[in-house]
Design a protein around this motif. Structure first.
Motif, PDB file in Angstrom:
ATOM      1  N   VAL A 161      -5.318  -9.353-102.466  1.00  0.00           N
ATOM      2  CA  VAL A 161      -6.182 -10.133-101.615  1.00  0.00           C
ATOM      3  C   VAL A 161      -5.085 -10.477-100.500  1.00  0.00           C
ATOM      4  N   LEU A 168      -4.355 -12.660 -96.925  1.00  0.00           N
ATOM      5  CA  LEU A 168      -5.026 -13.881 -96.382  1.00  0.00           C
ATOM      6  C   LEU A 168      -4.400 -13.746 -94.567  1.00  0.00           C
ATOM      7  N   GLU A 204     -14.132 -13.408 -97.199  1.00  0.00           N
ATOM      8  CA  GLU A 204     -14.489 -14.895 -97.339  1.00  0.00           C
ATOM      9  C   GLU A 204     -13.420 -15.741 -96.225  1.00  0.00           C
ATOM     10  N   ARG A 234      -9.906 -14.502 -96.075  1.00  0.00           N
ATOM     11  CA  ARG A 234      -9.291 -13.747 -97.126  1.00  0.00           C
ATOM     12  C   ARG A 234     -10.092 -12.452 -97.311  1.00  0.00           C
ATOM     13  N   PHE A 237     -10.663  -9.568 -99.869  1.00  0.00           N
ATOM     14  CA  PHE A 237     -10.611  -9.026-101.335  1.00  0.00           C
ATOM     15  C   PHE A 237     -10.734  -7.440-101.065  1.00  0.00           C
ATOM     16  N   SER A 271      -2.454  -2.756 -98.061  1.00  0.00           N
ATOM     17  CA  SER A 271      -3.639  -3.486 -97.658  1.00  0.00           C
ATOM     18  C   SER A 271      -3.054  -4.332 -96.548  1.00  0.00           C
ATOM     19  N   SER A 282       0.145 -11.644 -98.380  1.00  0.00           N
ATOM     20  CA  SER A 282      -0.513 -10.948 -99.403  1.00  0.00           C
ATOM     21  C   SER A 282      -0.491 -11.946-100.520  1.00  0.00           C
ATOM     22  N   THR A 283      -1.679 -12.048-101.224  1.00  0.00           N
ATOM     23  CA  THR A 283      -1.776 -12.971-102.389  1.00  0.00           C
ATOM     24  C   THR A 283      -2.850 -12.521-103.284  1.00  0.00           C
ATOM     25  N   GLY A 284      -3.039 -13.186-104.222  1.00  0.00           N
ATOM     26  CA  GLY A 284      -3.884 -12.509-105.306  1.00  0.00           C
ATOM     27  C   GLY A 284      -3.891 -13.862-106.525  1.00  0.00           C
ATOM     28  N   GLN A 327      -9.599 -15.621-110.791  1.00  0.00           N
ATOM     29  CA  GLN A 327      -8.911 -14.899-109.759  1.00  0.00           C
ATOM     30  C   GLN A 327      -8.388 -15.920-108.547  1.00  0.00           C
TER      31      GLN A 327
END
Length: 713
Positions: free
Chosen positions: A42, A44, A79, A90, A92, A102, A128-130, A676
């Motif tokens: 994910v 951001l 989103e 965000r 995905f 990514s 980068s997140t998740g 998630q």
């Protein structure tokens, strides 16, 4: 394989020693976490434009970026949130996509589209997140006699820089407190008297507070850099900044107002146990990050802080590693109990302590081999891997028991240990291999899972498959080698010494007598069943149907509900509520919590009110001044169930403060990972070009959903 091990015993022993060393080394180096890494990237994207209203943020920044990001490859869905001065998007990506690629892709697209944004928009921040990048603890500060501004500055510029070096930790900007800022307050009447405007004060202040290079001068052998003294040294010096000259007299800032060393307008308030304070969430980075090591590293780092006053104290609150430790400890304890009970059963049936120890060789060796291979594959030690090993413990012993029992049978037939080990292991080698493959094939459907389920149960299936393969290796090499050199030939009834039986042999003989009687009863029952096949089928079919009827009563869930020892209350006051009034609402919620949760169980209450339009908005669910969230931490040895407390607090808030809208979360890592990273397990989204129509539809649906049984928020 048994023949090779008997011909090369020293080689097998050396391999076992290597396995033990490499396995233990792998266990130490592998990251420890609650769940395996969820490789669903994910990205951001945060973009800032100070003061721009949410509608314009959505139209001019968010929408522009969203349309351009559709050019990216591997994007599953997008989103966004548009707040005052902040655009949060965000992206995905598809499961298994490369996280680094990514981020690079989105960064390139964002910078390429920057020219389309309104002038003055700050360059976007891409992170980068998740689901695996979650807060593992909160670092709070307190100090008697220190203002909110001082607490914020110490945490932002001193403490945060010193703990940011902890391996695997990400430390966002702090929440709460006040941003230090030199403020110039002017009197409108005095400005009007001197024919000045506020912008005149702004321009004069900017022009009189600069760093200007003035070149250099060469004197003798040295070259001196020259700088003009055009930057004010303190806030008081701003009072002497001239605004304009009227005849022979200048008008200064002090003539129309005053400057003071104060703070920026407060848009975010943090309360720790009822007192205004400051905290920073410590997040765990994804990948090979160890949750327990991150929290331990933070605790160690705050013990060696420098350049902070003695009256300033730091605390680690809402420690998520406690739940991880407890979960792993529980799995290990249950697995240990299973191994112990298995040993007792083997000893009971075989009646030989040496033979029992032979079986136990397969457990540590199989586990060490499994951990070594998992380490090579970049896996972690987590509850799913440990659950897989606990599930496989009985099967790890089964392979060795089958091999050992057949070797023991050959010994009882009078063969020497070397021949008995070779013949006994070879006879069952194919059967044990078939049993092992059947058990592994059972987990093959896991490969067809997708999403979070794939990563959770895939780790469990992999651990079971590796452990079973390792157990077959041990059963066909280590066990025969052990039996050939440790077990003794059986030329008389085992357990005799000078014609007298030991107490163990007598007990084993008595057990066999009773076991034979049970077998006789079992044989009679089997014969009766075989004589009445249709009645047996009907009887078992009825039992199966009765069990099927119990399924709705038992319920169905993706994962068992776990008590994390904490919960979170998301609070939303009426739209447009000032932050001071929202804080009053939060204070009333805190009082309800203290009156509902037992004093023996309650540990910490941390509240976060409002949101600052800066980087801190990336890591908070708050959207405006009328939103807040309250985190409640229970003690480690709490007796009350956190879900029961949540239900009681929910009813009290609904009765005492009906104008508040609340949403409760368990606050643990389990729900965050399974969802998630989003708050709720079920999200209902209404999309369209007409915002007001979407809101009407969503409100109507929400009213109907509230009437469904089992829906709480």
């Amino acid at each position: 394989m048994p023949g090779f091990s008997l011909r090369h015993p020293h080689f097998v022993i050396v391999v076992c020693l290597f396995v033990c060393v490499l396995g233990l080394t792998s266990m130490v180096q592998m990251p420890v976490d609650m769940f395996p890494p969820i490789k669903i990237p994910v990205v951001l994207v945060a973009t800032f434009y100070s003061g721009m209203p949410p509608e314009q943020i959505e139209a001019d920044i968010t929408d522009t970026f969203e349309r351009f990001f559709t050019l990216g490859s591997g994007v599953d869905h997008i989103e966004s949130r548009s707040m005052t001065g902040v655009s949060l998007i965000r992206l995905f990506f598809q499961p298994g996509a490369d996280a680094n690629a990514s981020v690079t892709q989105v960064s390139n697209l964002a910078m390429a589209d920057l020219r389309r944004l309104p002038q003055g928009t700050l360059p976007p921040v891409v992170l980068s997140t998740g689901a695996s990048n979650l807060p593992v603890c909160l670092l709070t500060v307190e100090g008697k006699g220190l203002t909110e501004t001082q607490l914020h500055d110490y945490l932002q510029y001193q403490i945060r820089n010193q703990i940011a070096g902890v391996p695997g930790a990400t430390v966002p900007p702090p929440y709460g407190g006040k941003y230090r800022q030199i403020m110039v307050y002017v009197d409108p009447l005095k400005l009007q008297a001197h024919q000045l405007s506020p912008m005149d004060v702004v321009r004069a202040t900017n022009q009189s507070n600069l760093i200007l290079p003035a070149g250099d001068v060469r004197i003798g052998p040295l070259d001196y850099n020259i700088y003009t003294n055009a930057q004010v040294p303190s806030g008081d010096a701003l009072n002497q900044v001239p605004l304009k000259t009227e005849g022979e007299k200048s008008v200064f800032v002090s003539d129309v107002g005053h400057a003071e060393d104060g703070s920026f307008m407060q848009y975010n308030i943090v309360r720790v146990n009822g007192q205004r304070s400051v905290y920073v969430p410590v997040q765990k980075q994804g990948g090979d990050t160890n949750t327990i090591a991150v929290v331990d590293g933070i605790r160690q780092a705050i013990k060696n802080l420098r350049d902070i006053p003695q009256i300033l104290h730091t605390h680690v609150d809402l420690d998520q590693s406690v739940f991880v430790r407890d979960a792993i400890r529980t799995v290990l304890r249950e697995g240990g109990m299973g191994v112990t009970l298995t040993a007792l059963m083997i000893l009971l049936f075989l009646g030989s302590a040496r033979a029992t120890f032979a079986v136990f060789l397969s457990i540590p060796l199989s586990v060490m081999i499994t951990f070594f291979i998992l380490h090579l594959m970049g896996r972690s030690i987590d509850s799913m891997v440990l659950s897989g090993l606990a599930l496989a413990f009985s099967r790890l012993i089964d392979d060795s028991v089958v091999s050992l029992e057949n070797i023991f049978r050959h010994l009882e037939l009078g063969e020497e240990p070397q021949k008995a080990a070779l013949h006994g292991a070879n006879e069952v080698a194919l059967a044990v291999l078939a049993i092992m493959l059947v058990a592994v094939v059972v987990f093959f459907p896991v490969t067809f899972l997708f999403g979070v389920s794939k990563y959770l149960f895939g780790a469990l299936a992999l651990a079971v498959a590796l452990a079973l393969a390792a157990s077959y290796f041990c059963a066909m090499t280590v066990v025969p080698l052990y039996c050939a050199h440790v077990l003794k030939p059986i030329h008389h009834h085992p357990g005799t010494a000078n014609g007298r039986k030991s107490w163990g042999a007598r007990f084993h003989g008595a057990f066999n007598v009773q076991f034979d009687r049970m077998l006789d009863v079992y044989e009679k029952g089997v014969r009766r069943v075989l004589d009445r096949p249709w009645k047996t089928i009907y009887a078992f079919g009825g039992v199966l149907a009765a069990c099927a009827l119990l399924i709705p009563v038992v319920g169905v869930a993706f994962f068992p509900r776990t008590d994390a020892g904490q919960f979170v209350i998301n609070v939303k006051a009426p739209s447009g509520t000032r932050i001071e009034l929202t804080e009053n609402y939060v204070q009333r919620v805190e009082d309800i919590i203290r009156g509902t949760v037992s004093k023996e169980d309650l540990d910490t209450i941390i509240s976060n009110v409002g949101v600052m339009p800066d980087l801190s908005s990336l890591f908070t669910p708050n959207q405006a001044m009328h939103t807040a969230f309250v985190q409640v931490g229970l003690k480690e040895d709490h007796k009350g169930d956190s879900f029961l407390y949540m239900d009681r607090v929910r009813r009290r808030i609904a009765a005492d403060i009906p104008e508040l809208r609340t949403y409760f979360q368990s606050g643990g890592l389990v729900d965050s990972v399974l969802n998630q990273g989003v708050p709720a397990p079920i999200d209902l989204q209404v999309s369209g070009m007409n915002l007001h129509l979407c809101d009407q539809i969503a409100s109507k649906l929400a009213g109907e959903i509230r009437g469904l049984p089992g829906v709480s928020d």
